[in-house]
Design a protein around this motif. Structure first.
Motif, PDB file in Angstrom:
ATOM      1  N   GLY A  93       0.801  -1.221   0.000  1.00 20.26           N
ATOM      2  CA  GLY A  93       0.000   0.000   0.000  1.00 20.26           C
ATOM      3  C   GLY A  93       0.835   1.273   0.000  1.00 20.26           C
ATOM      4  O   GLY A  93       1.915   1.316   0.591  1.00 20.26           O
ATOM      5  N   HIS A  94       0.315   2.308  -0.700  1.00 17.39           N
ATOM      6  CA  HIS A  94       0.951   3.639  -0.781  1.00 17.39           C
ATOM      7  C   HIS A  94       2.330   3.564  -1.462  1.00 17.39           C
ATOM      8  O   HIS A  94       2.623   2.572  -2.118  1.00 17.39           O
ATOM      9  CB  HIS A  94       1.019   4.273   0.611  1.00 17.39           C
ATOM     10  CG  HIS A  94      -0.299   4.171   1.329  1.00 17.39           C
ATOM     11  ND1 HIS A  94      -1.323   5.058   1.142  1.00 17.39           N
ATOM     12  CD2 HIS A  94      -0.778   3.221   2.193  1.00 17.39           C
ATOM     13  CE1 HIS A  94      -2.379   4.680   1.866  1.00 17.39           C
ATOM     14  NE2 HIS A  94      -2.079   3.566   2.513  1.00 17.39           N
ATOM     15  N   GLY A  95       3.158   4.596  -1.296  1.00 16.92           N
ATOM     16  CA  GLY A  95       4.471   4.617  -1.954  1.00 16.92           C
ATOM     17  C   GLY A  95       4.717   5.917  -2.678  1.00 16.92           C
ATOM     18  O   GLY A  95       3.771   6.599  -3.087  1.00 16.92           O
ATOM     19  N   ALA A 138       6.712   5.421   8.343  1.00 18.20           N
ATOM     20  CA  ALA A 138       5.730   5.642   7.284  1.00 18.20           C
ATOM     21  C   ALA A 138       5.101   4.315   6.866  1.00 18.20           C
ATOM     22  O   ALA A 138       5.805   3.320   6.691  1.00 18.20           O
ATOM     23  CB  ALA A 138       6.399   6.307   6.096  1.00 18.20           C
ATOM     24  N   GLU A 139       3.793   4.356   6.695  1.00 22.38           N
ATOM     25  CA  GLU A 139       3.061   3.160   6.270  1.00 22.38           C
ATOM     26  C   GLU A 139       3.643   2.573   4.988  1.00 22.38           C
ATOM     27  O   GLU A 139       3.801   1.363   4.855  1.00 22.38           O
ATOM     28  CB  GLU A 139       1.581   3.507   6.084  1.00 22.38           C
ATOM     29  CG  GLU A 139       0.730   2.315   5.670  1.00 22.38           C
ATOM     30  CD  GLU A 139      -0.731   2.692   5.404  1.00 22.38           C
ATOM     31  OE1 GLU A 139      -1.092   3.866   5.594  1.00 22.38           O
ATOM     32  OE2 GLU A 139      -1.490   1.789   4.990  1.00 22.38           O
ATOM     33  N   LYS A 140       4.014   3.461   4.032  1.00 20.44           N
ATOM     34  CA  LYS A 140       4.515   2.981   2.730  1.00 20.44           C
ATOM     35  C   LYS A 140       5.774   2.123   2.880  1.00 20.44           C
ATOM     36  O   LYS A 140       6.012   1.214   2.078  1.00 20.44           O
ATOM     37  CB  LYS A 140       4.793   4.151   1.785  1.00 20.44           C
ATOM     38  CG  LYS A 140       5.926   5.079   2.235  1.00 20.44           C
ATOM     39  CD  LYS A 140       6.249   6.115   1.181  1.00 20.44           C
ATOM     40  CE  LYS A 140       7.409   7.001   1.621  1.00 20.44           C
ATOM     41  NZ  LYS A 140       7.750   8.006   0.599  1.00 20.44           N
ATOM     42  N   ILE A 170      -1.549  -4.836   1.179  1.00 22.02           N
ATOM     43  CA  ILE A 170      -1.038  -4.731   2.551  1.00 22.02           C
ATOM     44  C   ILE A 170      -1.035  -3.276   3.017  1.00 22.02           C
ATOM     45  O   ILE A 170      -0.488  -2.400   2.333  1.00 22.02           O
ATOM     46  CB  ILE A 170       0.382  -5.343   2.626  1.00 22.02           C
ATOM     47  CG1 ILE A 170       0.325  -6.819   2.216  1.00 22.02           C
ATOM     48  CG2 ILE A 170       0.965  -5.202   4.034  1.00 22.02           C
ATOM     49  CD1 ILE A 170       1.686  -7.457   1.999  1.00 22.02           C
ATOM     50  N   HIS A 171      -1.656  -3.030   4.150  1.00 26.43           N
ATOM     51  CA  HIS A 171      -1.750  -1.677   4.712  1.00 26.43           C
ATOM     52  C   HIS A 171      -1.542  -1.689   6.221  1.00 26.43           C
ATOM     53  O   HIS A 171      -1.547  -2.749   6.847  1.00 26.43           O
ATOM     54  CB  HIS A 171      -3.135  -1.077   4.410  1.00 26.43           C
ATOM     55  CG  HIS A 171      -3.306  -0.668   2.997  1.00 26.43           C
ATOM     56  ND1 HIS A 171      -3.237   0.638   2.572  1.00 26.43           N
ATOM     57  CD2 HIS A 171      -3.515  -1.419   1.879  1.00 26.43           C
ATOM     58  CE1 HIS A 171      -3.411   0.688   1.262  1.00 26.43           C
ATOM     59  NE2 HIS A 171      -3.578  -0.554   0.809  1.00 26.43           N
ATOM     60  N   CYS A 172      -1.387  -0.478   6.774  1.00 26.66           N
ATOM     61  CA  CYS A 172      -1.390  -0.306   8.224  1.00 26.66           C
ATOM     62  C   CYS A 172      -2.540   0.634   8.552  1.00 26.66           C
ATOM     63  O   CYS A 172      -2.781   1.590   7.819  1.00 26.66           O
ATOM     64  CB  CYS A 172      -0.088   0.323   8.709  1.00 26.66           C
ATOM     65  SG  CYS A 172       1.376  -0.551   8.196  1.00 26.66           S
TER      66      CYS A 172
HETATM   67 ZN   LIG Z   1      -3.165   2.384   3.838  1.00 24.74          ZN
END
Ligand SMILES: [Zn+2]
Length: 353
Positions: A175-177, A190-192, A253-255
């Motif tokens: 997820g994200h980036g 960072a979540e990414k 996949i995420h947080c």
């Molecule tokens: Zn997320």
């Protein structure tokens, strides 16, 4: 006169025969120069943060001809066939007691044809080994040698493996980036970065287990491009999966994150109405629950873009709350990331069982 002539022609015939035999004579001379193995050494080092086990098999002269083949999964063997080579004084079986390989066997299969078999700890995958020769090193007192470098799987540690995923294509979406860092924890994680680290570890485990893994991203980048709209970015991730006709499942996949820092726990999502998506999300939830011991917030349905717009069974995982101080610490931990990846891999394995 007649007899003399006969002797002369006999001598000529003998000379001719000797001339014809000459290439054979050269052949015999070459055999005298067979490679004879006379040196064996192992060493462990770290290259670019990856552990490497180096096996060096030395011999009395250079220009070795060899062929490499593998039995990648069940036997987990790297096999090197060497022409014009004899085992010499080396032992037939050498036990290594190393993390990456357990044993080397050397056998002369046919006259002057010697085979080296190395038992790997992990599956023998391209990128996890390198075979080459090195010239004689007088300073190091090493002869001309065949070198086998065995690398630990990417993502650190022995990658581990699971059953029943071989031959399946699994799309992983970190997820994200890039321009979108996702949620950021109280100490700046960072979540990414967490999602990418877990996705890469998971990729290593699944590939190690014989699966084909497609990643929506493998670096800190936007998948569509920087500063795109949210829809463009999320559709680009779906396209990676949808445009690959062999994609079996999609895992995003995420947080999680919340304004109240005490919010905690793990949850998994599927798109309402997808039976296979529900099965996948349920298995992921069970395995993550067992492994991580966090609050289990359950298996839920949602309209998240990536699980709605992918054409194959899909699930979105919220690993834990990055906004929670304690869980942020866990999400940053390399060991914990590996555990999460292993739990997800086990769930995927159960899905295909
Ligand atoms: Zn997320």
């Amino acid at each position: 006169m007649n007899t003399l002539f006969r002797w002369a022609s006999l001598a000529g015939a003998v000379l001719l025969a000797v001339l014809m035999l000459l290439p054979g004579t050269t052949e015999a001379a070459r055999h005298v120069q067979d490679h004879e193995l006379n040196y064996f050494q192992t060493s462990e080092k770290t290259v670019d943060g990856r552990k490497v086990l180096r096996i060096e098999i030395g011999m009395n002269h250079d220009k070795l001809e060899y062929k490499v083949s593998t039995k990648p999964y069940l036997a987990k063997q790297l096999i090197i066939d060497m022409e014009n080579t004899v085992p010499g004084e080396l032992r037939k079986t050498i036990t290594l007691k190393k993390d990456l390989a357990s044993r080397v066997r050397i056998a002369e299969l046919q006259r002057n044809h010697t085979q080296v078999r190395i038992d790997f700890a992990n599956d023998v995958q391209e990128g996890n080994y390198k075979v080459y020769t090195l010239e004689r090193d007088r300073k190091a007192k090493k002869p001309y040698r065949l070198v086998i470098d065995i690398f630990e799987s990417e993502g650190g540690g022995a990658a581990g493996s699971v059953g029943t995923v071989r031959g399946h294509t699994i799309v992983l979406d970190a997820g994200h980036g890039g321009s979108d860092s996702g949620a950021v924890g109280p100490t700046g994680a960072a979540e990414k970065d967490v999602t990418l680290a877990v996705a890469k570890k998971l990729q290593a485990i699944l590939q190690n287990s014989g699966a084909r893994v497609v990643m929506t991203r493998t670096k800190d980048v936007d998948v569509y491009g920087p500063n795109s709209s949210a829809t463009q970015e999320l559709q680009a991730r779906c396209n990676v999966a949808n445009f690959d006709p062999s994609s079996d499942i999609f895992v995003s996949i995420h947080c999680n994150s919340f304004s109240n820092p005490s919010a905690s726990g793990m949850e998994t999502y599927y798109f309402a109405g997808s039976r296979q998506g529900r099965k996948l999300a349920t298995l992921l939830n069970e395995e993550l629950d067992k492994e991580m011991g966090l609050v289990n917030r359950g298996v839920k349905t949602a309209n998240f873009y990536v699980i709605k717009h992918t054409n194959m069974p899909s699930s979105l995982i919220e690993l834990a709350f990055i906004s929670n101080y304690r869980e942020e610490k866990l999400l940053k931990s390399n060991t914990y990331q590996q555990k999460m990846a292993m739990a997800i891999a086990r769930a995927i394995s159960r899905y295909f069982r």
